[in-house]
Design a protein around this motif. Structure first.
Motif, PDB file in Angstrom:
ATOM      1  N   GLU A 104      47.294 125.696 -24.364  1.00  0.00           N
ATOM      2  CA  GLU A 104      47.127 125.625 -22.895  1.00  0.00           C
ATOM      3  C   GLU A 104      47.510 126.955 -22.259  1.00  0.00           C
ATOM      4  O   GLU A 104      46.816 127.449 -21.361  1.00  0.00           O
ATOM      5  CB  GLU A 104      48.016 124.523 -22.306  1.00  0.00           C
ATOM      6  CG  GLU A 104      47.610 123.105 -22.670  1.00  0.00           C
ATOM      7  CD  GLU A 104      46.558 122.516 -21.731  1.00  0.00           C
ATOM      8  OE1 GLU A 104      45.839 123.294 -21.067  1.00  0.00           O
ATOM      9  OE2 GLU A 104      46.460 121.268 -21.685  1.00  0.00           O
ATOM     10  N   ASN A 157      45.082 129.638 -20.344  1.00  0.00           N
ATOM     11  CA  ASN A 157      45.421 130.102 -18.992  1.00  0.00           C
ATOM     12  C   ASN A 157      45.365 131.622 -18.903  1.00  0.00           C
ATOM     13  O   ASN A 157      44.829 132.181 -17.944  1.00  0.00           O
ATOM     14  CB  ASN A 157      46.810 129.621 -18.585  1.00  0.00           C
ATOM     15  CG  ASN A 157      46.778 128.232 -17.985  1.00  0.00           C
ATOM     16  OD1 ASN A 157      45.712 127.636 -17.819  1.00  0.00           O
ATOM     17  ND2 ASN A 157      47.944 127.705 -17.653  1.00  0.00           N
ATOM     18  N   HIS A 195      42.731 132.965 -16.332  1.00  0.00           N
ATOM     19  CA  HIS A 195      43.337 133.337 -15.039  1.00  0.00           C
ATOM     20  C   HIS A 195      43.880 134.759 -14.998  1.00  0.00           C
ATOM     21  O   HIS A 195      44.112 135.290 -13.931  1.00  0.00           O
ATOM     22  CB  HIS A 195      44.497 132.390 -14.698  1.00  0.00           C
ATOM     23  CG  HIS A 195      44.128 130.948 -14.631  1.00  0.00           C
ATOM     24  ND1 HIS A 195      43.200 130.469 -13.740  1.00  0.00           N
ATOM     25  CD2 HIS A 195      44.552 129.879 -15.347  1.00  0.00           C
ATOM     26  CE1 HIS A 195      43.079 129.148 -13.905  1.00  0.00           C
ATOM     27  NE2 HIS A 195      43.880 128.775 -14.881  1.00  0.00           N
ATOM     28  N   GLY A 222      46.877 121.959 -17.236  1.00  0.00           N
ATOM     29  CA  GLY A 222      47.515 122.779 -18.267  1.00  0.00           C
ATOM     30  C   GLY A 222      49.018 122.944 -18.096  1.00  0.00           C
ATOM     31  O   GLY A 222      49.790 122.611 -19.007  1.00  0.00           O
TER      32      GLY A 222
HETATM   33 MG   LIG Z   1      45.259 125.723 -17.590  1.00  0.00          MG
END
Ligand SMILES: [Mg+2]
Ligand SMILES: Nc1ncnc2c1ncn2[C@@H]1O[C@H](COP(=O)(O)OP(=O)(O)OP(=O)(O)O)[C@@H](O)[C@H]1O
Lengths: 140, 114
Positions: free
Chosen positions: A49, A53, A57, A111
């Motif tokens: 997770e 991310n 991101h 997440g």
């Molecule tokens: Mg996530």
């Protein structure tokens, strides 16, 4: 184990298809070490997770995994946009992921809460414009 | 339920894992969102999905999912199949849509997890 084992990974931000390779490698290593399956599964899910991310991101980053006799620590550091409101980001369902990320099967805002659920301790240190460091501990 | 039984019930093709069809599947979970799968799926489950990318196999790997069922004839590419082979995750492909595939398995006794 007298000495801690340390593994370092560099996560590329521009190849989504390769996201998860570091988590996969850690999972293999823990299996080889003969750790309990339940613990391996928690580490694998939490790290994956976090790795995803980083890719979606923050344009990638680095992951350090430290294994001692009674703890597995994962430190995920990036120099991405940072998180303005960490409490909000921790809420289930909160996501800033764009539509193209959702089309890839992510971006439901699950997440971070999931990482918290699977780890025994989690800390997020983030500054907007500087980056984010997530530290997770899972006790053995 | 064995993967073999799932294959027969869904009239599915085996794209990888012919030698693993005797493995047991305890539960099934269906979603196109890997976020959901990571949050809720049980181990030893089958994952029923219409999403077709390498992260589906990665997600299954992290969760110790034993079998992925792609619905509505979504055919995974070589990249995805190679990853499944590496992780020994059986890949099935059925012409049924998600709802029908789930319905067939549920009515034959395969339940959702916790
Ligand atoms: Mg996530
Ligand atoms: N490393 C990061 N850098 C910058 N922002 C982040 C980072 N990790 C999370 N965030 C922010 O926190 C939000 C919530 O993260 P979370 O992992 O819970 O959900 P998501 O990644 O959007 O979706 P999902 O995890 O369900 O695929 C993200 O949408 C993003 O805005």
């Amino acid at each position: 184990m007298d000495e801690n084992l340390v593994f370092n990974y560099t996560i590329s931000g521009d190849d989504f298809t390769r996201a998860g390779e570091a988590s996969s490698d850690v999972k293999n290593k823990l299996k080889m070490m003969g750790l309990d399956n339940n613990i391996i599964r928690k580490v694998a899910i939490a790290m994956y997770e976090g790795e995803i991310n980083m890719v979606i991101h923050a344009n990638g980053g680095t992951i350090t995994v430290e294994i001692s006799a009674d703890n597995i620590r994962m430190i995920l550091a990036d120099t991405g946009p940072g998180i303005a409101d960490i409490d909000k980001a921790m809420e289930q369902g909160y996501s800033t992921a764009p539509e193209e990320v959702r089309a890839l099967g992510f971006g439901a805002g699950m997440g971070l809460p999931n990482m918290k659920k699977y780890s025994d301790h989690m800390e997020i240190d983030s500054t907007v414009g500087i980056g984010t460091t997530v530290t997770m501990d899972i006790h053995i | 339920m064995t993967i073999e039984r799932i294959k027969n019930l869904l009239d599915a093709d085996v794209l990888y894992g012919n030698e693993c069809l005797d493995r047991e599947v305890r539960y099934a979970f269906s979603s196109d969102m890997m976020s959901d799968v990571l949050a809720y799926a049980d181990e030893h489950s089958a994952l029923i999905t219409g999403l077709c990318n390498p992260q589906v196999v990665r997600t299954a790997e992290m969760l110790d999912i034993v079998c992925i069922i792609f619905v509505r004839n979504k055919i995974p590419d070589q990249n995805i199949l190679a990853l499944a082979e590496d992780k020994e995750i059986v890949i099935l492909c059925t012409g049924h849509g998600m709802f029908t595939a789930c319905g067939i398995l549920y009515s034959n006794g395969l339940l959702g997890g916790a």
